[in-house]
Design a protein around this motif. Sequence first.
Motif, PDB file in Angstrom:
ATOM      1  N   HIS B 410      -2.651  10.711  -2.687  1.00 38.87           N
ATOM      2  CA  HIS B 410      -1.883  11.719  -1.940  1.00 38.87           C
ATOM      3  C   HIS B 410      -2.072  11.589  -0.435  1.00 38.87           C
ATOM      4  N   LEU B 411      -3.256  11.135  -0.030  1.00 42.71           N
ATOM      5  CA  LEU B 411      -3.533  11.087   1.410  1.00 42.71           C
ATOM      6  C   LEU B 411      -2.713  10.009   2.123  1.00 42.71           C
ATOM      7  N   LEU B 412      -2.078   9.133   1.349  1.00 42.99           N
ATOM      8  CA  LEU B 412      -1.252   8.107   1.994  1.00 42.99           C
ATOM      9  C   LEU B 412       0.128   8.643   2.371  1.00 42.99           C
ATOM     10  N   GLY B 413       0.396   9.878   2.034  1.00 37.37           N
ATOM     11  CA  GLY B 413       1.745  10.427   2.233  1.00 37.37           C
ATOM     12  C   GLY B 413       2.183  10.548   3.677  1.00 37.37           C
ATOM     13  N   ASN B 414       1.248  10.452   4.629  1.00 41.40           N
ATOM     14  CA  ASN B 414       1.630  10.663   6.029  1.00 41.40           C
ATOM     15  C   ASN B 414       1.614   9.400   6.864  1.00 41.40           C
ATOM     16  N   GLY B 415       1.849   8.280   6.256  1.00 40.39           N
ATOM     17  CA  GLY B 415       2.077   7.087   7.052  1.00 40.39           C
ATOM     18  C   GLY B 415       0.971   6.040   6.997  1.00 40.39           C
ATOM     19  N   ALA B 416      -0.166   6.349   6.363  1.00 37.22           N
ATOM     20  CA  ALA B 416      -1.247   5.362   6.329  1.00 37.22           C
ATOM     21  C   ALA B 416      -0.959   4.246   5.329  1.00 37.22           C
ATOM     22  N   GLY B 417       0.079   4.433   4.519  1.00 41.74           N
ATOM     23  CA  GLY B 417       0.431   3.399   3.555  1.00 41.74           C
ATOM     24  C   GLY B 417       1.547   3.888   2.658  1.00 41.74           C
ATOM     25  N   ARG B 418       1.922   3.064   1.715  1.00 38.49           N
ATOM     26  CA  ARG B 418       2.926   3.455   0.734  1.00 38.49           C
ATOM     27  C   ARG B 418       2.322   3.235  -0.650  1.00 38.49           C
ATOM     28  N   THR B 419       3.126   3.517  -1.660  1.00 36.71           N
ATOM     29  CA  THR B 419       2.678   3.192  -3.005  1.00 36.71           C
ATOM     30  C   THR B 419       3.760   2.353  -3.685  1.00 36.71           C
ATOM     31  N   ARG B 420       3.319   1.513  -4.629  1.00 37.71           N
ATOM     32  CA  ARG B 420       4.306   0.773  -5.416  1.00 37.71           C
ATOM     33  C   ARG B 420       3.884   0.826  -6.878  1.00 37.71           C
ATOM     34  N   TYR B 421       4.865   0.705  -7.752  1.00 36.25           N
ATOM     35  CA  TYR B 421       4.582   0.790  -9.174  1.00 36.25           C
ATOM     36  C   TYR B 421       3.965  -0.521  -9.655  1.00 36.25           C
ATOM     37  N   GLU B 495      14.108  12.866  -5.100  1.00 38.26           N
ATOM     38  CA  GLU B 495      13.972  13.978  -4.150  1.00 38.26           C
ATOM     39  C   GLU B 495      14.842  15.154  -4.588  1.00 38.26           C
ATOM     40  N   HIS B 496      16.064  14.868  -5.045  1.00 42.47           N
ATOM     41  CA  HIS B 496      16.932  15.949  -5.527  1.00 42.47           C
ATOM     42  C   HIS B 496      16.363  16.575  -6.792  1.00 42.47           C
ATOM     43  N   LEU B 497      15.908  15.687  -7.678  1.00 42.18           N
ATOM     44  CA  LEU B 497      15.385  16.157  -8.961  1.00 42.18           C
ATOM     45  C   LEU B 497      14.220  17.121  -8.742  1.00 42.18           C
ATOM     46  N   LYS B 498      13.357  16.761  -7.802  1.00 41.78           N
ATOM     47  CA  LYS B 498      12.190  17.599  -7.519  1.00 41.78           C
ATOM     48  C   LYS B 498      12.633  18.999  -7.081  1.00 41.78           C
ATOM     49  N   ARG B 499      13.580  19.027  -6.146  1.00 41.86           N
ATOM     50  CA  ARG B 499      13.970  20.341  -5.615  1.00 41.86           C
ATOM     51  C   ARG B 499      14.792  21.145  -6.609  1.00 41.86           C
ATOM     52  N   TYR B 500      15.588  20.436  -7.420  1.00 41.65           N
ATOM     53  CA  TYR B 500      16.449  21.152  -8.359  1.00 41.65           C
ATOM     54  C   TYR B 500      15.646  21.762  -9.506  1.00 41.65           C
ATOM     55  N   THR B 501      14.633  20.989  -9.952  1.00 36.85           N
ATOM     56  CA  THR B 501      13.866  21.494 -11.103  1.00 36.85           C
ATOM     57  C   THR B 501      12.575  22.191 -10.671  1.00 36.85           C
ATOM     58  N   GLY B 510       2.517  17.873  -8.061  1.00 33.41           N
ATOM     59  CA  GLY B 510       2.785  16.815  -9.024  1.00 33.41           C
ATOM     60  C   GLY B 510       1.597  15.975  -9.436  1.00 33.41           C
ATOM     61  N   LYS B 511       0.378  16.512  -9.304  1.00 34.05           N
ATOM     62  CA  LYS B 511      -0.797  15.684  -9.583  1.00 34.05           C
ATOM     63  C   LYS B 511      -0.782  15.119 -11.001  1.00 34.05           C
ATOM     64  N   THR B 512      -0.384  15.922 -11.968  1.00 34.54           N
ATOM     65  CA  THR B 512      -0.342  15.413 -13.341  1.00 34.54           C
ATOM     66  C   THR B 512       1.079  15.193 -13.841  1.00 34.54           C
ATOM     67  N   SER B 513       2.088  15.576 -13.053  1.00 38.62           N
ATOM     68  CA  SER B 513       3.447  15.565 -13.581  1.00 38.62           C
ATOM     69  C   SER B 513       4.366  14.509 -12.985  1.00 38.62           C
ATOM     70  N   GLY B 533      11.719   4.975  -6.801  1.00 38.81           N
ATOM     71  CA  GLY B 533      10.999   5.530  -5.651  1.00 38.81           C
ATOM     72  C   GLY B 533      10.201   6.747  -6.083  1.00 38.81           C
ATOM     73  N   THR B 534       9.442   7.282  -5.143  1.00 42.23           N
ATOM     74  CA  THR B 534       8.662   8.471  -5.468  1.00 42.23           C
ATOM     75  C   THR B 534       8.908   9.526  -4.412  1.00 42.23           C
ATOM     76  N   THR B 535       8.597  10.743  -4.757  1.00 40.98           N
ATOM     77  CA  THR B 535       8.582  11.776  -3.726  1.00 40.98           C
ATOM     78  C   THR B 535       7.289  11.588  -2.951  1.00 40.98           C
ATOM     79  N   ARG B 536       7.288  12.064  -1.725  1.00 45.28           N
ATOM     80  CA  ARG B 536       6.134  11.864  -0.855  1.00 45.28           C
ATOM     81  C   ARG B 536       5.167  13.047  -1.048  1.00 45.28           C
ATOM     82  N   ALA B 537       3.935  12.758  -1.366  1.00 43.35           N
ATOM     83  CA  ALA B 537       2.961  13.850  -1.498  1.00 43.35           C
ATOM     84  C   ALA B 537       2.673  14.383  -0.101  1.00 43.35           C
ATOM     85  N   ARG B 538       2.828  15.666   0.038  1.00 41.81           N
ATOM     86  CA  ARG B 538       2.629  16.239   1.368  1.00 41.81           C
ATOM     87  C   ARG B 538       1.282  16.914   1.446  1.00 41.81           C
TER      88      ARG B 538
END
Lengths: 87, 944
Positions: B410-421, B495-501, B510-513, B533-538
Amino acid sequence: MLILPCPWCGPREETEFACDGEVSSVSVDPATASDGAWADALHNRTNRKGMHREWWCHRRGCRQWFWIERDTATNQLRNSGLPGTES
Amino acid sequence: MRIAADQAPFARIDRSRPVRFVFDGRSYEGFAGDTLASALLANDVRVVGRSFKLHRARGIMGQGAEEANALVTLGEGAATEPNVRATMIELTDGLVARSVNTWPSARVDLGAVVGWFGLLLPAGFYYKTFMGPGQGAWHIYERFIRRAAGLGHAPRATDDRRYDKRHAHCDVLVVGAGPAGLTAAIAAADTCNSVLVLDEQTEAGGSALGMPDRIVGMVDRLRSAPNVRVLMRTTAIGLYEQNLVVAVERMGDNTADIRLSAQRLWKIRAERVVLATGAIERPLVFDGNDLPGVMLASASATYAMRYAVACGRRAVLVTNNDGIAKSAESLRMAGIEIAAIVDTRPSSALAPDGIEVLRGHGVVRARGRSSVTEVEIAPLTPDGKQFLPRRRRIDCDLIAVSGGWNPTLHLLGNGAGRTRYAPEIACFIADDLSPTVAVVGAAAGELGEGYSVRPAWRMPAVGRGAPWRQFIDLHNDVTVGDLALAARENYRSVEHLKRYTTMGMAHDQGKTSSVNALGILSEAIDRPLAALGTTRARPPYTPVAFAAVAGRQIGALYAPKRELPAHVAHLGCGAVFAESGGWMRPMHYPLAGESTADAIRREVLAVRNAVGIVDNSALGKVEIHGPDAAILLDRLYSNDWGSLAVGRARYGLMLTEDGMVFDDGVTARLSDTHYLMTTTSAGAGTVVDWIELWLQRAWRDLRVFATPVTHHWADLTIAGPRARDLLGRLSLDMDLSPEAFPHLAIREGTVAGLPARILRASFTGELSFEVMVPARSADQLYNAVMEAGRDLGITPFGVDATLILRAEKGHILIGLEADGTTTPDDLGLGRLVSRKKDFIGRRSLTLADRLRPDRPQLVGLQSDDDRVLPGGGVVWSGDSKLGHVVPMSSCRSPVLGRCIALALIAGGRDRIGSAVTVTAIGSQHRASVVSPVFLDPKNGRIYV
């Protein structure tokens, strides 16, 4: 919060500084510029995503203005310099 | 229930120190070393809360920050903290906690009736029901919905515990003190000057706590290293640019010792950051997977080994990976019977001694009323999409699940890196890391020797209602049904899915979801997971109390308060203070029993008829030195300055580059190369910045310095027809006669024994001397003036009277009439625009817009009756809107005996003499348009 390099005081936290936006590359002669060209020079900025040059002032410190290159997407900092060397 | 000591030999609880606590009004006992969660499980409390939307009974499902169900309100009264995870609360004696979102209690919740209508509250329910044509309904239903759906309540009383902030700098910051973090910290300690280690738990060790051997000696080694600092109970909540890590340290929570701060917010700058944040196990998604008794396998193992708590007597383990073997071993060691391991993979290397492994099987549903009593399983088709017949039920009270592991990034969410599957381990790993950030251990995807996993994002659904009981996000009550519905409605971007649901929102982030949701979405819309893609952990990683962010900057310390140099003297005169222009300034000086209005009226009349004194020390003062000072002033001000003689002063306007008035003031020439500039109070800082900007960036050839001296000089202004008489009584070394000291002149000398500069300038419209003395002598001068002027009727006057005095004269105020949209000409000050020279803003004054005949222009308004016109009110001519009454300009003039105001109205000067209407909420007025100078237009009172 950014740490910025003041040309005199060295690295200091962003709260000591004021930002005045990007270094404008537009230069118009107010005496001859049309209304449109003048308004454009006054108000419009490139607003680039990526590296650009911007003005900062060590407002709560020595009051020195300087320019610095900052990536607007990643906040990465690069070169900086005193006024007069910005263009 | 608690496990016997010999079955959890390395447990970190202290059985010799029982701890009493209260949950939902009932008293329980745990041990030192417990968390609230482990103590509740030890007491067989299985239902600890109700879900956010559907009010379903929920139990503890995790053991740390990943806990999605067990949110409680901690503490009582002012110190209440809502929505804290029970897994993160250190058990202390006398602790009081309540479940959230329940009434009357978690076990018997009347809101649970909502659960029966769960199908009526699907994804997008709010959007569909309350936006568009239905939006009116929101206002009616909002308060019921807010009460039913929601979490804990913030306390109403003031929390008087202390919250602090600290800064730290280090060479290496290690986030996480599990085995990987300890290893990294020990390595760093050998080569670096300063190492800081953070961990959110009460003790270092992470996943190794309660386990034999792995970290023996490591913690002691770190603690004894002089260059290492270890902060426990400290959660890194965000990693920002240039390796700024913000962390919250929980200090004296739940203790009565008020000398300790409750929490500390750390701002840490590290040369290098090592993330040893571990990994979080993923749940499996099946029908009834939210039933109390379904929990993460690793959590059930942690409870067994670290806390000596059995989360059940008979467990069924469900997995899609080999990591389950470790959990199974722990549970068995603790004496928990393992009925079977259900492995969704058709084949696997998993073969623990003496435990039946049902390969290629899945969970049809978890059964039980308020908690698990049995699990129904069935073989899966090879693709895992359907169940084969031959269902089977197994009695159990614990379903321990493992759907794989997610590195905690989660701490990478602000620019220190990205994530890949990373498909080989079915999770997201760090990518494109900043060169000064490293990720180690499980956080780096090191999930154990020979770790193997095959994704099983969801179990097949049996029956129409099943998808709506297959929970993806327990925290937000988002099910497979919701997600499938959203995908059908084309919410395919994550991003849409997250906000809609609302999946992955709020506390949980989203730690477990989130990864399960991506997997399910990828299957639903048939796109590869890596492409979604993923949503960005804030930030924050876990919720932070506002109090911790505010620290001590609350109440009186919220912002510094500036007092005038003669503050004490004002207090002595009975001043009522308010903040104005960044200073605490006297508003008025009521006599005993006098109303505010009467006091202001008395002060105004004293200035008009006798003499008054006002503290103008807040006015900005700037010394301008240098041979090119006059050139600077000519460029800054719109009017001409070159001709100003030494000893004289002039009023000037400063414009922005777009031609709008932004500051004004009187500037005096003290010598050929030395000027004293005054600015507005609020502009004291901005004008200096403005001058510096031009001197440094554009006019580097000018030989001139600008030095702010606002705080160095007090400015006590003596105003009124008797001002000269009064000033003459102070011992003075200058000639005050009109010939020797005309209006708009400055003299230097001594007054009452003090070095002084006297500037003759007038804002009130009366004969007026601004006496400037060193700030430390302000009280002395003030008292001398009061003493000398007693028989002349000397009257202190404040900001309120000044506002009336200036309105009667039509003198503009920056920020009111000059509101950033008015030019000198709009304000009737066109004569202050030079035609001979260049100055800042000049070009803009000839833009077509600035020459419009219908620009707002400053005028006076005179009310037709005795009511004060509403400041900010709208001015109309018939049906056409002309402009507005300038706020704070409207008053009942004691001298004129009428209600007057200043107004900015379209083409105003041509309307002088006409009638207008003024409206404000609840009132309507008639007024006539007049000149903005109501009193003494020839300035006869000033030039005496």
